[in-house]
Design an enzyme around this catalytic site. Structure first.
Site, PDB file in Angstrom:
ATOM      1  N   CYS A  28       0.902  -1.286  -0.030  1.00 36.10           N
ATOM      2  CA  CYS A  28       0.061   0.028  -0.050  1.00 36.10           C
ATOM      3  C   CYS A  28       0.673   1.324   0.063  1.00 36.10           C
ATOM      4  O   CYS A  28       1.469   1.638  -0.801  1.00 36.10           O
ATOM      5  CB  CYS A  28      -1.029  -0.014   1.157  1.00 36.10           C
ATOM      6  SG  CYS A  28      -2.316   1.093   1.153  1.00 36.10           S
ATOM      7  N   HIS A  43      -3.832  -4.569   0.703  1.00 36.92           N
ATOM      8  CA  HIS A  43      -3.211  -5.010   2.144  1.00 36.92           C
ATOM      9  C   HIS A  43      -3.322  -6.446   1.977  1.00 36.92           C
ATOM     10  O   HIS A  43      -4.153  -7.110   2.539  1.00 36.92           O
ATOM     11  CB  HIS A  43      -4.150  -4.416   3.114  1.00 36.92           C
ATOM     12  CG  HIS A  43      -3.894  -3.086   3.426  1.00 36.92           C
ATOM     13  ND1 HIS A  43      -2.846  -2.714   4.258  1.00 36.92           N
ATOM     14  CD2 HIS A  43      -4.253  -1.757   3.079  1.00 36.92           C
ATOM     15  CE1 HIS A  43      -2.757  -1.335   4.362  1.00 36.92           C
ATOM     16  NE2 HIS A  43      -3.572  -0.851   3.532  1.00 36.92           N
ATOM     17  N   GLU A 100      -1.560  -8.582   3.702  1.00 39.26           N
ATOM     18  CA  GLU A 100      -1.424  -8.853   5.010  1.00 39.26           C
ATOM     19  C   GLU A 100      -2.817  -9.307   5.745  1.00 39.26           C
ATOM     20  O   GLU A 100      -2.736  -9.849   6.841  1.00 39.26           O
ATOM     21  CB  GLU A 100      -0.719  -7.986   6.094  1.00 39.26           C
ATOM     22  CG  GLU A 100      -1.349  -6.612   6.532  1.00 39.26           C
ATOM     23  CD  GLU A 100      -1.831  -5.588   5.507  1.00 39.26           C
ATOM     24  OE1 GLU A 100      -1.201  -5.902   4.389  1.00 39.26           O
ATOM     25  OE2 GLU A 100      -1.952  -4.752   5.743  1.00 39.26           O
TER      26      GLU A 100
END
Ligand code: MN
Length: 225
Positions: free
Chosen positions: A90, A192, A194
């Site tokens: 990001c 994102h 993660e």
């Protein structure tokens, strides 16, 4: 004070890496930090100060953290000099771009309102698709030319930084991933990842970073021997 979500740490740890969080220190401390790392994962965060790429602030620019900008820009450059693998997420992908002389679209709705790049759904839920160029490192990692991603970005890449290639786009043409084919493992993704590690293709991104870091650590040991 910025807070870093534990999701990054969990994603790196789940891939077999040992995550450490870096405090934003003055540039002269960078080499000492970098020496102890095998790879870098750049996180999401606030908008980047446009002065870092020679632009004036757009009226819709969000809050910025100029000290963090300088630290992360220096970190990316130092990591590149040392050949460290980089996974930039990001804002991290935007930092990667600016560190190589690129620029940003400061307010993405100016460019595209077709897709909500600041989704209202939770981060674990993808909200738009991205098309990935064939024959890229990213396409090999995710084993697909099209994946679904989440989207929480206010800014996006405008002019590309030196040595970076765009490798994924949302359907409105926004650059959603870049890589540096001439460098060590260097991938930036605008989403994102993660928060999406329950999906194998997203977990694979972190596994690739850790693999590349282990490879780098092995090379460093050989050199020292
Ligand atoms: Mn997006």
């Amino acid at each position: 004070m910025l807070a870093l979500g534990v999701t990054y740490l969990d994603a790196v740890a789940a891939a077999g890496g040992i995550p450490v969080i870096l405090a934003p220190l003055p540039a002269r401390r960078l080499e000492a930090i970098i020496e102890r790392l095998d790879g870098v994962c750049l996180s999401g965060g606030p908008d980047i100060e446009p002065a870092t790429y020679g632009s004036d602030a757009h009226p819709e620019l969000g809050p910025t953290e100029p000290e963090v900008d300088l630290f992360e820009l220096g970190l990316v450059r130092a990591a590149r000099r040392r050949g460290l693998p980089i996974l930039a997420i990001c804002r991290g992908m935007q930092v990667l771009n600016v560190a190589r002389g690129g620029t940003l679209v400061q307010h993405l709705p100016d460019l595209s309102e077709q897709i909500a790049h600041r989704q209202s759904e939770p981060a674990s839920q993808p909200s738009h698709g991205v098309t990935i160029a064939a024959e890229t490192r990213l396409a090999r990692i995710v084993e697909s030319g099209r994946i679904d991603v989440n989207s929480f970005h206010h800014q996006a890449i405008d002019r590309l930084g030196a040595g970076l290639e765009p490798i994924a786009w949302s359907d409105d043409g926004v650059i959603e991933a870049v890589e540096a084919p001439g460098d060590a493992f260097t991938i930036g993704v605008q989403w994102h990842a993660e928060c999406l590690t329950e999906r194998p293709e997203q977990a694979a991104l972190f596994a690739s970073l850790v693999d590349a870091a282990e490879h780098h650590a092995g090379l460093a040991e050989e050199k020292a021997a």
